[in-house]
Design an enzyme around this catalytic site. Structure first.
Site, PDB file in Angstrom:
ATOM      1  N   HIS A 212       0.822  -1.211   0.000  1.00  0.00           N
ATOM      2  CA  HIS A 212       0.000   0.000   0.000  1.00  0.00           C
ATOM      3  C   HIS A 212       0.857   1.264   0.000  1.00  0.00           C
ATOM      4  CE1 HIS A 212       0.963   0.964   4.181  1.00  0.00           C
ATOM      5  NE2 HIS A 212       0.849  -0.337   4.430  1.00  0.00           N
TER       6      HIS A 212
ATOM      7  N   GLU B  28      -2.352  -6.858   7.407  1.00  0.00           N
ATOM      8  CA  GLU B  28      -1.005  -6.760   7.959  1.00  0.00           C
ATOM      9  C   GLU B  28      -0.850  -7.643   9.187  1.00  0.00           C
ATOM     10  OE1 GLU B  28       1.982  -6.710   7.697  1.00  0.00           O
ATOM     11  OE2 GLU B  28       2.635  -4.625   7.471  1.00  0.00           O
TER      12      GLU B  28
END
Length: 271
Positions: free
Chosen positions: A24, A102
């Site tokens: 990201h 994550e």
């Protein structure tokens, strides 16, 4: 979960497809050197939005057949930005998957990244790879298991949807049909391939995934690759690309060969 392994079955049809992992874009915590993990779900910073736009422009002419995304905001914003630039995404919907989120960094989330690196050093370990108290372990399979489960699910979906594209097994060739040599172009490795999945996820997660590909699935690396670099943290919107070859065994699709095309490409954010 159905078990899967790398198989080596000869004289069978095979399907080779591209897999591009993208970290990201930057968030304010990235900028300030703070850990986000799972508990802190920030949007992209202004720089992060610019990075996502740059990644979108870089990939605008690369054909995509699937877009898989972490269910965290920073990854979704990055994926949406990339997709809006890509004409092949006009009829695609991104598939959000919590398996791609994550790593959980436990008590370290919200703290300084440097502090965690010092904790890791004191424990005789390195970061990524160190698990703070209360965090999700990497070596004890928690993160790796998520990686494996996502790959298994993706393989079955792509096999079910695209097996009609399968052709003669030529996975032993140094460059399978429809692929191109690495030349620094956005479509390196995937030019002419009808199936190409984009996966937008996170930095530490990508480290675990790449290490799993190399160490357990015996992924071949580009000539001259340095493993320290291969296993390092990708920059925000950094790209890693792999070619995966599937074979069908009864009703299951199994991974036969994994090749790495490039890792941590970030030329688009340096322009």
């Amino acid at each position: 979960m159905r078990p899967y392994s790398v198989v080596n079955l000869q004289s069978m049809k095979a399907l080779t497809f591209g897999l591009t992992l993208v970290r990201h874009g930057e968030t304010q915590y990235n900028k300030e050197g703070l850990l986000q993990g799972q508990a802190i779900d920030l949007p992209l910073s202004e720089m992060g939005l610019q990075q996502a736009e740059a990644a979108g422009r870089y990939l605008k002419d690369v054909k995509l057949s699937h877009v898989f995304v972490s269910d965290m905001l920073r990854a979704q914003q990055t994926a949406e930005t990339i997709m809006k630039h890509n004409s092949s995404c006009s009829d695609l919907q991104m598939a959000c998957d919590p398996l791609l989120k994550e790593i959980n960094f436990g008590i370290a989330e919200g703290g300084r990244l440097q502090d965690v690196k010092e904790m890791a050093k004191a424990a005789g370990q390195s970061f990524p790879g160190f698990t703070p108290p209360g965090g999700e372990t990497q070596e004890q399979l928690q993160v790796k298991e998520r990686v494996k489960r996502f790959i298994e699910k993706m393989l079955q979906q792509i096999g079910d949807e695209h097996w009609h594209h399968a052709g003669k097994d030529e996975s032993s060739l140094s460059s399978p049909p429809g692929t191109s040599p690495v030349e620094g172009r956005a479509n390196d490795g995937v030019e002419g391939l009808p199936v190409h999945a984009l996966v937008v996820t996170h930095g530490a997660y990508m480290c675990v995934a790449v290490r799993y590909f190399v160490e357990e699935l015996h992924c071949s690396l580009p000539q001259g690759s340095n493993k320290a670099h291969v296993f390092s943290l990708s920059p925000n919107t950094g790209l890693c690309r792999f070619l995966l070859t599937l074979k069908k065994e009864e009703d299951l699709f199994k991974l036969s060969v994994v090749r790495c095309v490039f890792v941590h490409r970030a030329a688009h954010i340096r322009q």
